[in-house]
Design a protein around this motif. Structure first.
Motif, short mmCIF file in Angstrom:
data_model
loop_
_atom_site.label_atom_id
_atom_site.label_comp_id
_atom_site.label_asym_id
_atom_site.label_seq_id
_atom_site.Cartn_x
_atom_site.Cartn_y
_atom_site.Cartn_z
N GLN A 1 0.60 29.41 -1.56
CA GLN A 1 1.47 28.29 -1.19
C GLN A 1 0.78 27.01 -1.64
N ASP A 2 1.51 26.16 -2.34
CA ASP A 2 0.90 24.90 -2.78
C ASP A 2 1.46 23.69 -2.05
N GLY A 3 2.35 23.89 -1.09
CA GLY A 3 2.89 22.78 -0.31
C GLY A 3 4.08 22.10 -0.94
N ARG A 4 4.39 22.42 -2.17
CA ARG A 4 5.52 21.78 -2.85
C ARG A 4 6.75 22.67 -2.89
N LYS A 5 6.59 23.92 -2.55
CA LYS A 5 7.71 24.85 -2.56
C LYS A 5 8.04 25.28 -1.13
N GLU A 6 9.27 25.66 -0.94
CA GLU A 6 9.74 26.08 0.38
C GLU A 6 9.04 27.35 0.86
N GLN A 7 8.89 28.33 -0.05
CA GLN A 7 8.31 29.63 0.29
C GLN A 7 7.08 29.89 -0.57
N PRO A 8 6.11 30.65 -0.06
CA PRO A 8 4.96 31.01 -0.89
C PRO A 8 5.35 32.04 -1.95
N GLU A 9 4.56 32.10 -3.02
CA GLU A 9 4.78 33.05 -4.10
C GLU A 9 3.81 34.22 -3.95
N PHE A 10 4.24 35.42 -4.34
CA PHE A 10 3.37 36.59 -4.32
C PHE A 10 2.72 36.69 -5.69
N CYS A 11 1.38 36.75 -5.71
CA CYS A 11 0.63 36.67 -6.96
C CYS A 11 -0.40 37.78 -7.10
N GLU B 1 0.81 -1.22 0.00
CA GLU B 1 0.00 0.00 0.00
C GLU B 1 0.84 1.27 0.00
N ARG B 2 2.15 1.15 -0.08
CA ARG B 2 3.02 2.30 0.09
C ARG B 2 2.76 3.40 -0.95
N GLU B 3 2.66 3.05 -2.22
CA GLU B 3 2.45 4.07 -3.25
C GLU B 3 1.11 4.76 -3.09
N GLU B 4 0.07 4.03 -2.74
CA GLU B 4 -1.24 4.65 -2.51
C GLU B 4 -1.18 5.59 -1.31
N LEU B 5 -0.47 5.19 -0.26
CA LEU B 5 -0.31 6.03 0.92
C LEU B 5 0.44 7.31 0.55
N LYS B 6 1.49 7.21 -0.26
CA LYS B 6 2.25 8.39 -0.68
C LYS B 6 1.36 9.33 -1.49
N ARG B 7 0.52 8.79 -2.38
CA ARG B 7 -0.39 9.63 -3.17
C ARG B 7 -1.40 10.34 -2.26
N ARG B 8 -1.91 9.62 -1.28
CA ARG B 8 -2.90 10.19 -0.37
C ARG B 8 -2.29 11.31 0.49
N ILE C 1 -3.20 15.34 0.69
CA ILE C 1 -3.56 15.98 1.96
C ILE C 1 -2.69 17.21 2.22
N TYR C 2 -1.40 17.11 1.99
CA TYR C 2 -0.48 18.17 2.37
C TYR C 2 -0.15 19.16 1.27
N ASN C 3 -0.37 18.81 0.03
CA ASN C 3 0.04 19.67 -1.07
C ASN C 3 -1.17 20.20 -1.83
N PHE C 4 -1.81 21.19 -1.24
CA PHE C 4 -2.95 21.85 -1.88
C PHE C 4 -2.71 23.35 -1.83
N GLU C 5 -3.30 24.05 -2.76
CA GLU C 5 -3.09 25.48 -2.85
C GLU C 5 -3.84 26.24 -1.76
N THR C 6 -3.14 27.14 -1.11
CA THR C 6 -3.77 28.06 -0.17
C THR C 6 -3.37 29.48 -0.56
N ARG C 7 -4.29 30.41 -0.33
CA ARG C 7 -4.04 31.82 -0.57
C ARG C 7 -4.24 32.55 0.74
N PHE C 8 -3.35 33.49 1.04
CA PHE C 8 -3.48 34.22 2.29
C PHE C 8 -2.96 35.64 2.14
N ASP C 9 -3.28 36.46 3.14
CA ASP C 9 -2.93 37.89 3.14
C ASP C 9 -3.40 38.58 1.86
N MET C 10 -4.59 38.25 1.41
CA MET C 10 -5.14 38.82 0.18
C MET C 10 -5.62 40.25 0.42
N PHE C 11 -5.37 41.09 -0.56
CA PHE C 11 -5.90 42.44 -0.53
C PHE C 11 -6.20 42.90 -1.96
#
Length: 90
Positions: A42-52, A10-17, A21-31
């Motif tokens: 921040q999408d969870g795959r990069k060290e730092q969030p991007e300014f967009c 089940e290791r590969e399925e666990l890694k996908r799951r 869970i941990y790598n989804f896009e979040t947006r914050f400090d919006m103005f």
């Protein structure tokens, strides 16, 4: 240890799951500024969030500044960021 873990069926399925869970896009400090929406993404795959920026609240983000590219190891940090009055410069 790695050989034992590689043998778990089940290791590969666990890694996908866990990735889902941990790598989804979040947006914050919006103005809103001059009719556009600015935020950190921040999408969870990069060290730092991007300014967009996006044209509307749910719009597709365009990266203005990616701190991950400020240093070779991806640990660049932006502590303060201000926009010009017309929003053309950060």
């Amino acid at each position: 240890t790695e050989r034992y873990l590689a043998g778990i069926p089940e290791r590969e399925e666990l890694k996908r799951r866990l990735d889902a869970i941990y790598n989804f896009e979040t947006r914050f400090d919006m103005f809103k500024h001059e009719g556009k929406y600015y935020f950190w993404k921040q999408d969870g795959r990069k060290e730092q969030p991007e300014f967009c920026v996006a044209d509307d609240f749910h719009g597709k983000p365009r990266v203005i500044l990616d701190p991950n590219k400020l240093s070779e190891n991806g640990h660049g940090i932006v502590r303060d960021l201000k926009l010009s009055k017309d929003g053309n410069y950060a």
